[in-house]
Design an enzyme around this catalytic site. Structure first.
Site, PDB file in Angstrom:
ATOM      1  CG  ASP A  74      84.661  56.464  33.747  1.00 52.13           C
ATOM      2  OD1 ASP A  74      84.146  56.926  32.665  1.00 52.13           O
ATOM      3  OD2 ASP A  74      86.077  56.324  33.867  1.00 52.13           O
ATOM      4  CD  GLU A  97      80.039  57.583  29.100  1.00 53.04           C
ATOM      5  OE1 GLU A  97      80.066  58.305  29.827  1.00 53.04           O
ATOM      6  OE2 GLU A  97      80.575  57.041  28.163  1.00 53.04           O
ATOM      7  CG  ASP A 140      79.424  61.432  31.132  1.00 50.62           C
ATOM      8  OD1 ASP A 140      80.213  60.663  31.692  1.00 50.62           O
ATOM      9  OD2 ASP A 140      79.797  62.157  30.112  1.00 50.62           O
ATOM     10  CG  ASP A 143      81.982  64.801  29.618  1.00 49.36           C
ATOM     11  OD1 ASP A 143      82.052  63.993  28.705  1.00 49.36           O
ATOM     12  OD2 ASP A 143      82.065  66.082  29.618  1.00 49.36           O
ATOM     13  CB  THR A 145      86.922  58.418  30.462  1.00 49.73           C
ATOM     14  OG1 THR A 145      85.764  58.616  31.108  1.00 49.73           O
ATOM     15  CG2 THR A 145      87.664  57.477  31.039  1.00 49.73           C
ATOM     16  CB  THR A 218      86.907  66.777  20.204  1.00 49.02           C
ATOM     17  OG1 THR A 218      87.298  65.681  20.916  1.00 49.02           O
ATOM     18  CG2 THR A 218      87.264  66.802  18.843  1.00 49.02           C
ATOM     19  CE  LYS A 247      84.608  69.611  23.888  1.00 50.16           C
ATOM     20  NZ  LYS A 247      85.536  68.579  24.159  1.00 50.16           N
ATOM     21  CG  ASP A 270      78.776  62.952  26.476  1.00 49.74           C
ATOM     22  OD1 ASP A 270      79.563  63.058  27.403  1.00 49.74           O
ATOM     23  OD2 ASP A 270      78.600  62.264  25.560  1.00 49.74           O
TER      24      ASP A 270
HETATM   25  P1  AMP Z   1      85.427  65.172  23.685  1.00 48.32           P
HETATM   26  O1  AMP Z   1      85.117  66.547  23.346  1.00 48.32           O
HETATM   27  O2  AMP Z   1      86.267  64.494  22.712  1.00 48.32           O
HETATM   28  O3  AMP Z   1      86.073  65.311  24.971  1.00 48.32           O
HETATM   29  O4  AMP Z   1      83.850  64.334  23.607  1.00 48.32           O
HETATM   30  C1  AMP Z   1      82.857  64.799  24.453  1.00 48.32           C
HETATM   31  C2  AMP Z   1      82.160  63.771  25.026  1.00 48.32           C
HETATM   32  O5  AMP Z   1      81.707  62.802  23.676  1.00 48.32           O
HETATM   33  C3  AMP Z   1      82.891  62.731  25.836  1.00 48.32           C
HETATM   34  O6  AMP Z   1      82.291  61.930  26.939  1.00 48.32           O
HETATM   35  C4  AMP Z   1      83.385  61.524  24.758  1.00 48.32           C
HETATM   36  O7  AMP Z   1      83.701  60.389  25.391  1.00 48.32           O
HETATM   37  C5  AMP Z   1      82.334  61.702  23.837  1.00 48.32           C
HETATM   38  N1  AMP Z   1      82.947  61.297  22.468  1.00 48.32           N
HETATM   39  C6  AMP Z   1      83.001  62.113  21.496  1.00 48.32           C
HETATM   40  N2  AMP Z   1      83.564  61.575  20.338  1.00 48.32           N
HETATM   41  C7  AMP Z   1      83.515  60.241  20.463  1.00 48.32           C
HETATM   42  C8  AMP Z   1      83.821  59.061  19.825  1.00 48.32           C
HETATM   43  N3  AMP Z   1      84.401  59.295  18.725  1.00 48.32           N
HETATM   44  N4  AMP Z   1      83.776  57.910  20.568  1.00 48.32           N
HETATM   45  C9  AMP Z   1      83.342  57.930  21.860  1.00 48.32           C
HETATM   46  N5  AMP Z   1      82.915  58.797  22.595  1.00 48.32           N
HETATM   47  C10 AMP Z   1      82.996  60.138  21.964  1.00 48.32           C
HETATM   48 MG    MG Z   2      81.249  62.282  28.426  1.00 48.67          MG
HETATM   49 MG    MG Z   3      81.680  59.389  30.870  1.00 55.46          MG
END
Ligand code: AMP
Ligand code: MG
Ligand code: MG
Length: 331
Positions: A74, A97, A140, A143, A145, A218, A247, A270
């Site tokens: 990152d 980010e 980002d 994305d 991580t 997620t 996604k 994102d």
């Molecule tokens: P995900 O679908 O959970 O992979 O989230 C998509 C993006 O949003 C990624 O960059 C995640 O790090 C961020 N993200 C979603 N929810 C959170 C959370 N509760 N805390 C930190 N980052 C989040």
């Molecule tokens: Mg991200």
């Molecule tokens: Mg990121």
């Protein structure tokens, strides 16, 4: 982290940037050159993501907690992308980010290329006279991580989004581990790019078969509200994968028909690049209330009211979001 204009511009590096590619493209508009550069920069980012992983030491740091991580990839990728673009486009606003201490960026991280296919493209004429200082770039660097640290490598993407007048107009997504399970002869990694009004490239557009409702959401940031919203839509299938970029790729490649995330968490970096690409192929992304995202430089980073995105049939999914979920998510 905001990259201020000029702060990385040294006379020596300016000389080096004036390469053959630069001269060849000097008549192209700022947006064309920026997207062509972002493509090359994103490809380099993919190589950095892979080399950190193969080096074995991810250098994991918790940001706000165990579900909000930062790795050496990152950090290095953000330095690479933001410094490379800031040198070439000193008047851009670039928002990355990661919050990183100011540091000299190693020359080996700087990418000066401009992807020829983009330079050859004819962008919509309304973009011809956009000035550098009118553009905001949302980065980002990595994305997904959390998934990167867990070895779910094809969930990972690098996102570079370009906004003009608060609207996402161009995006580049590098997927460093595309094809990594497809055998040694397959080319590893790919870059998808798109411009509103022009189209999106680097993948085969595919729709989920008519009548099938597959939700992608997620896998590492779930909550009761996230699940209540999905349950209310009554999908045929739910695909839980990491990354906002990943996604959107699922949507445009026919793996899922809607991206539903009824929670804060996603940020502007994102959604900017994915939004430009999705909109370029006729899709739609909004918050859970159906409001479009804004990307001007002073906007709040958090997409507090969640994400709802589809390639087709947005209204089908939007109409099934319960009022209780909407009430719980304030923009
Ligand atoms: P995900 O679908 O959970 O992979 O989230 C998509 C993006 O949003 C990624 O960059 C995640 O790090 C961020 N993200 C979603 N929810 C959170 C959370 N509760 N805390 C930190 N980052 C989040
Ligand atoms: Mg991200
Ligand atoms: Mg990121």
């Amino acid at each position: 982290m905001l990259y201020k204009p000029f702060h990385l511009l040294a006379v020596t590096s300016l000389c080096r940037i004036r390469s053959a590619a630069f001269t060849m493209s000097s008549s192209a508009s700022v947006l064309v050159r920026l997207v062509a550069s972002a493509y090359s920069v994103a490809e380099k980012a993919g190589t950095i993501v892979r080399s950190v992983m193969s080096g074995g030491d991810l250098g994991i740091v918790e940001k706000t907690g165990a579900n909000d991580l930062q790795t050496a990839a990152d950090r290095l990728v953000q330095q690479s992308i933001c410094s490379s673009l800031a040198r070439k486009f000193p008047h851009l606003t670039i928002i990355g980010e990661e919050d990183l201490p100011p540091a000299d960026v190693e020359e080996s991280l700087i990418e000066t290329g401009e992807y020829a296919e983009v330079l050859k493209s004819v962008f919509p004429s309304q973009y011809s006279n956009i000035k550098e200082e009118e553009l905001v770039v949302w980065v980002d660097p990595l994305d997904g991580t959390k998934e990167y640290t867990e070895g779910l490598l094809d969930h990972v993407t690098v996102l570079i989004g370009v906004a003009y007048q608060g609207k996402a107009i161009a995006g580049v997504i590098n997927q460093p581990y595309y094809n990594y399970q497809a055998g040694d002869s397959a080319v590893l990694g790919r870059t998808i790019w798109g411009v509103l009004g022009l189209g999106a490239f680097g993948f085969q557009l595919k729709e989920v078969p008519a009548g099938q409702h597959i939700i992608t959401t997620t896998r590492s940031h779930s909550s009761k509200l996230v699940n209540d919203c999905i349950d209310a839509i009554k999908p045929d299938k739910v695909v839980r994968v990491g990354g906002a970029g990943n996604k959107i790729i699922q949507l445009i490649e026919g793996q899922a028909s809607a991206y539903v995330f009824a929670s804060p968490g996603c940020k502007k970096w994102d959604t900017c690049a994915p939004e430009a690409i999705l909109h370029a192929v006729g899709g739609k992304i909004t918050d859970i209330h159906g409001n479009p995202f804004q990307y001007h430089k002073d906007v709040k980073h958090m997409n507090s009211a969640g994400v709802l995105a589809t390639l087709r049939n947005f209204d089908y999914y939007f109409s099934r979001v319960p009022e209780s979920v909407k009430k719980a998510l304030v923009a």
